[in-house]
Design a protein around this motif. Structure first.
Motif, PDB file in Angstrom:
ATOM      1  N   VAL A   1       0.951  -1.255   0.004  1.00 54.48           N
ATOM      2  CA  VAL A   1      -0.040  -0.128   0.222  1.00 54.48           C
ATOM      3  C   VAL A   1       0.882   1.328  -0.198  1.00 54.48           C
ATOM      4  CG1 VAL A   1      -2.095  -1.046   1.040  1.00 54.48           C
ATOM      5  CG2 VAL A   1      -0.426   0.042   2.307  1.00 54.48           C
ATOM      6  N   TYR A   2       2.052   1.236   0.437  1.00 52.14           N
ATOM      7  CA  TYR A   2       2.826   2.501   0.638  1.00 52.14           C
ATOM      8  C   TYR A   2       3.192   3.035  -1.038  1.00 52.14           C
ATOM      9  CZ  TYR A   2       7.108  -0.273  -0.131  1.00 52.14           C
ATOM     10  OH  TYR A   2       8.004  -1.091  -0.520  1.00 52.14           O
ATOM     11  N   ARG A   3       3.094   1.987  -1.787  1.00 52.02           N
ATOM     12  CA  ARG A   3       3.444   2.534  -3.105  1.00 52.02           C
ATOM     13  C   ARG A   3       2.164   2.949  -3.873  1.00 52.02           C
ATOM     14  NH1 ARG A   3       6.723  -2.916  -5.125  1.00 52.02           N
ATOM     15  NH2 ARG A   3       8.595  -2.798  -3.863  1.00 52.02           N
ATOM     16  N   TYR A   4       0.977   3.084  -3.238  1.00 55.30           N
ATOM     17  CA  TYR A   4      -0.269   3.420  -4.108  1.00 55.30           C
ATOM     18  C   TYR A   4      -0.158   5.038  -3.898  1.00 55.30           C
ATOM     19  CZ  TYR A   4      -4.877   3.001  -5.665  1.00 55.30           C
ATOM     20  OH  TYR A   4      -5.889   3.210  -6.514  1.00 55.30           O
ATOM     21  N   THR A   5      -0.713   5.458  -5.295  1.00 54.05           N
ATOM     22  CA  THR A   5      -1.045   6.791  -5.397  1.00 54.05           C
ATOM     23  C   THR A   5      -2.611   7.000  -5.614  1.00 54.05           C
ATOM     24  OG1 THR A   5       1.070   7.006  -6.780  1.00 54.05           O
ATOM     25  CG2 THR A   5      -0.749   8.766  -7.016  1.00 54.05           C
ATOM     26  N   PRO A   6      -3.087   7.557  -4.569  1.00 55.12           N
ATOM     27  CA  PRO A   6      -4.641   7.730  -4.407  1.00 55.12           C
ATOM     28  C   PRO A   6      -5.023   8.390  -5.683  1.00 55.12           C
ATOM     29  CG  PRO A   6      -3.721   8.650  -2.439  1.00 55.12           C
ATOM     30  CD  PRO A   6      -2.593   8.353  -3.450  1.00 55.12           C
ATOM     31  N   PRO A   7      -6.401   8.084  -6.186  1.00 55.57           N
ATOM     32  CA  PRO A   7      -6.738   8.545  -7.481  1.00 55.57           C
ATOM     33  C   PRO A   7      -7.408  10.118  -7.053  1.00 55.57           C
ATOM     34  CG  PRO A   7      -8.266   7.188  -6.328  1.00 55.57           C
ATOM     35  CD  PRO A   7      -7.089   6.905  -5.595  1.00 55.57           C
ATOM     36  N   GLU A   8      -7.272  10.783  -8.072  1.00 52.14           N
ATOM     37  CA  GLU A   8      -7.979  12.101  -8.008  1.00 52.14           C
ATOM     38  C   GLU A   8      -9.686  11.901  -7.913  1.00 52.14           C
ATOM     39  OE1 GLU A   8      -6.946  14.874 -10.908  1.00 52.14           O
ATOM     40  OE2 GLU A   8      -4.738  14.718 -10.540  1.00 52.14           O
ATOM     41  N   ARG A   9     -10.177  12.528  -6.890  1.00 53.65           N
ATOM     42  CA  ARG A   9     -11.473  12.473  -6.639  1.00 53.65           C
ATOM     43  C   ARG A   9     -12.426  13.328  -7.665  1.00 53.65           C
ATOM     44  NH1 ARG A   9     -13.287  12.905  -0.512  1.00 53.65           N
ATOM     45  NH2 ARG A   9     -15.112  11.906  -1.413  1.00 53.65           N
ATOM     46  N   LYS A  10     -13.289  12.965  -8.763  1.00 58.67           N
ATOM     47  CA  LYS A  10     -13.979  13.874  -9.300  1.00 58.67           C
ATOM     48  C   LYS A  10     -15.058  14.268  -8.655  1.00 58.67           C
ATOM     49  CE  LYS A  10     -12.370  11.376 -13.733  1.00 58.67           C
ATOM     50  NZ  LYS A  10     -13.234  10.559 -14.836  1.00 58.67           N
ATOM     51  N   GLU A  11     -15.215  15.717  -8.675  1.00 61.63           N
ATOM     52  CA  GLU A  11     -16.186  15.907  -8.036  1.00 61.63           C
ATOM     53  C   GLU A  11     -17.046  17.476  -8.814  1.00 61.63           C
ATOM     54  OE1 GLU A  11     -14.443  18.965  -4.751  1.00 61.63           O
ATOM     55  OE2 GLU A  11     -14.369  16.959  -4.230  1.00 61.63           O
ATOM     56  N   LYS A  12     -18.242  17.693  -8.809  1.00 59.26           N
ATOM     57  CA  LYS A  12     -18.851  18.664  -9.303  1.00 59.26           C
ATOM     58  C   LYS A  12     -19.407  19.584  -8.290  1.00 59.26           C
ATOM     59  CE  LYS A  12     -22.719  19.935 -12.129  1.00 59.26           C
ATOM     60  NZ  LYS A  12     -23.883  19.309 -13.032  1.00 59.26           N
ATOM     61  N   ILE A  13     -19.083  21.056  -8.584  1.00 61.02           N
ATOM     62  CA  ILE A  13     -19.532  21.765  -7.388  1.00 61.02           C
ATOM     63  C   ILE A  13     -20.703  22.600  -7.839  1.00 61.02           C
ATOM     64  CG2 ILE A  13     -18.996  24.013  -6.147  1.00 61.02           C
ATOM     65  CD1 ILE A  13     -17.281  21.658  -5.506  1.00 61.02           C
ATOM     66  N   ILE A  14     -21.880  22.473  -6.899  1.00 64.75           N
ATOM     67  CA  ILE A  14     -23.131  23.026  -7.208  1.00 64.75           C
ATOM     68  C   ILE A  14     -23.628  24.129  -6.399  1.00 64.75           C
ATOM     69  CG2 ILE A  14     -25.660  22.517  -7.385  1.00 64.75           C
ATOM     70  CD1 ILE A  14     -24.530  19.466  -7.906  1.00 64.75           C
ATOM     71  N   ASN A  15     -23.714  25.464  -6.871  1.00 63.95           N
ATOM     72  CA  ASN A  15     -24.143  26.448  -6.066  1.00 63.95           C
ATOM     73  C   ASN A  15     -25.605  26.664  -6.229  1.00 63.95           C
ATOM     74  OD1 ASN A  15     -21.587  28.060  -4.853  1.00 63.95           O
ATOM     75  ND2 ASN A  15     -21.076  27.298  -7.024  1.00 63.95           N
ATOM     76  N   THR A  16     -26.487  26.648  -5.291  1.00 61.16           N
ATOM     77  CA  THR A  16     -27.971  26.786  -5.448  1.00 61.16           C
ATOM     78  C   THR A  16     -28.347  27.347  -4.517  1.00 61.16           C
ATOM     79  OG1 THR A  16     -29.735  25.632  -6.420  1.00 61.16           O
ATOM     80  CG2 THR A  16     -28.282  24.381  -4.805  1.00 61.16           C
ATOM     81  N   THR A  17     -29.781  27.409  -4.295  1.00 59.08           N
ATOM     82  CA  THR A  17     -30.559  27.821  -2.898  1.00 59.08           C
ATOM     83  C   THR A  17     -31.560  26.711  -3.038  1.00 59.08           C
ATOM     84  OG1 THR A  17     -32.186  29.359  -4.626  1.00 59.08           O
ATOM     85  CG2 THR A  17     -29.982  30.393  -3.787  1.00 59.08           C
ATOM     86  N   VAL A  18     -32.223  26.834  -1.781  1.00 56.50           N
ATOM     87  CA  VAL A  18     -33.228  25.954  -1.322  1.00 56.50           C
ATOM     88  C   VAL A  18     -34.122  26.439  -0.490  1.00 56.50           C
ATOM     89  CG1 VAL A  18     -32.092  23.451  -1.778  1.00 56.50           C
ATOM     90  CG2 VAL A  18     -31.772  24.816   0.538  1.00 56.50           C
ATOM     91  N   ALA A  19     -35.285  25.961  -0.262  1.00 59.99           N
ATOM     92  CA  ALA A  19     -36.164  26.565   0.547  1.00 59.99           C
ATOM     93  C   ALA A  19     -35.791  26.182   2.034  1.00 59.99           C
ATOM     94  CB  ALA A  19     -37.789  26.290   0.344  1.00 59.99           C
ATOM     95  N   SER A  20     -35.174  25.100   2.279  1.00 60.29           N
ATOM     96  CA  SER A  20     -34.860  24.694   3.425  1.00 60.29           C
ATOM     97  C   SER A  20     -33.764  23.716   3.486  1.00 60.29           C
ATOM     98  CB  SER A  20     -36.153  23.956   4.222  1.00 60.29           C
ATOM     99  OG  SER A  20     -36.452  22.742   3.794  1.00 60.29           O
ATOM    100  N   VAL A  21     -33.245  23.266   4.529  1.00 62.69           N
ATOM    101  CA  VAL A  21     -32.178  22.364   4.347  1.00 62.69           C
ATOM    102  C   VAL A  21     -32.599  20.758   4.645  1.00 62.69           C
ATOM    103  CG1 VAL A  21     -30.007  23.732   4.393  1.00 62.69           C
ATOM    104  CG2 VAL A  21     -31.275  22.946   6.696  1.00 62.69           C
ATOM    105  N   ARG A  22     -33.717  20.541   4.329  1.00 62.04           N
ATOM    106  CA  ARG A  22     -34.457  19.303   4.636  1.00 62.04           C
ATOM    107  C   ARG A  22     -33.746  18.272   3.432  1.00 62.04           C
ATOM    108  NH1 ARG A  22     -40.677  19.022   4.982  1.00 62.04           N
ATOM    109  NH2 ARG A  22     -40.272  17.254   3.286  1.00 62.04           N
ATOM    110  N   ALA A  23     -33.743  17.072   3.854  1.00 60.41           N
ATOM    111  CA  ALA A  23     -33.097  16.203   3.475  1.00 60.41           C
ATOM    112  C   ALA A  23     -33.603  15.804   1.716  1.00 60.41           C
ATOM    113  CB  ALA A  23     -33.199  14.638   3.887  1.00 60.41           C
ATOM    114  N   ASP A  24     -35.090  15.912   1.635  1.00 60.31           N
ATOM    115  CA  ASP A  24     -35.446  15.629   0.537  1.00 60.31           C
ATOM    116  C   ASP A  24     -35.107  17.053  -0.537  1.00 60.31           C
ATOM    117  OD1 ASP A  24     -37.041  17.686   1.766  1.00 60.31           O
ATOM    118  OD2 ASP A  24     -38.885  16.717   1.155  1.00 60.31           O
ATOM    119  N   SER A  25     -35.080  18.365  -0.122  1.00 60.12           N
ATOM    120  CA  SER A  25     -34.736  19.414  -0.728  1.00 60.12           C
ATOM    121  C   SER A  25     -33.196  19.430  -1.345  1.00 60.12           C
ATOM    122  CB  SER A  25     -35.051  20.556  -0.014  1.00 60.12           C
ATOM    123  OG  SER A  25     -34.841  22.008  -0.853  1.00 60.12           O
TER     124      SER A  25
END
Length: 253
Positions: A157-181
């Motif tokens: 494992v000491y030889r392992y190079t971790p993969p780059e994590r692909k992520e998308k940034i989403i800037n948005t608005t919600v009426a509340s921080v409920r889980a469904d929203s």
């Protein structure tokens, strides 16, 4: 709170390992799923005289083992002693193999799921993290995945190079921080579709099943839908003129 026979069995094994800390510098659990790791943390927090950390072979691993000690843990030393190896499995011919293909063939050798860590699938090969002894066994016995011939190369494992994590940034608005929203915004789904996943019990918050769509979320919460990936509620900001809440979501691909 621990529910379910499998969770109780896991906790029992974990406590047995914690008891062994008195006689060994480091003791390691089997690989834990993200859900099991949440439970393990709660349990180990209550065990006096036991220090612990989690590791899966590389930073950001989802499936991890608990490293336990009766003394303060140096994480680098704990990783150096961890019984983790990884196999690089390469198809002999060009063939697109999935996570399920790799896992199915490994379990088909009689290997238990808790002996297998993360499986990272790339275009021409797969990296599979395993308990040391199991990795050696598989390297000698796995020659096919499905009908595709493969070659296995045992790595440290000491030889392992971790993969780059692909992520998308989403800037948005919600009426509340409920889980469904938040879930609807993060996955780009309608609230109606999201409700179907809640009813089907396919939504997890911080790796634990959530059936209540009105659950209030906080910064740092991870929401996942089985088969659809996961998102992170990265930041909760102020409100707009229309009283909507500014949030930043990270969606992992």
């Amino acid at each position: 709170m621990v529910s379910g026979i499998e969770d109780r069995v896991m906790v029992s094994r974990l406590l047995d390992k914690a008891e062994q800390c008195r006689y060994s510098s480091f003791v390691y659990s089997d690989f834990l799923s993200p859900h099991e790791a949440v439970i393990a943390k709660r349990v180990l927090d209550k065990v006096e005289g036991v220090f612990y950390t989690f590791m899966g072979g590389f930073e950001g691993a989802e499936r991890v083992m608990a490293a336990m000690s009766s003394d303060f843990i140096d994480e680098e030393e704990a990783l150096d002693n961890a019984p983790i190896s990884y196999l690089r499995i390469t198809p002999v011919i060009d063939k697109d193999l999935s996570h399920r293909d790799y896992l199915g063939s490994i379990l088909g050798l009689g290997i238990k799921r808790e002996k297998v860590g993360d499986i990272l699938v790339y275009e021409n090969y797969g990296d599979v993290f395993l308990i040391d002894k199991i990795a050696e066994y598989i390297s000698y016995n796995l020659d096919k995945i499905g009908n595709t011939k493969v070659e296995c190369e045992l790595q440290q494992v000491y030889r392992y190079t971790p993969p780059e994590r692909k992520e998308k940034i989403i800037n948005t608005t919600v009426a509340s921080v409920r889980a469904d929203s938040v879930t609807a915004s993060g996955f780009g789904m309608s609230r109606t579709k999201v409700m179907e996943y809640f009813k089907a019990q396919r939504v997890n918050v911080n790796w634990e099943p959530v059936s209540n769509p009105s659950k209030q979320l906080s910064e740092g919460d991870v929401i996942s839908i089985r088969g659809k990936g996961r998102i992170l509620l990265d930041k909760v900001g102020g409100t707009t003129k229309k009283d909507r809440i500014n949030i930043i979501i990270k969606r992992f691909e």
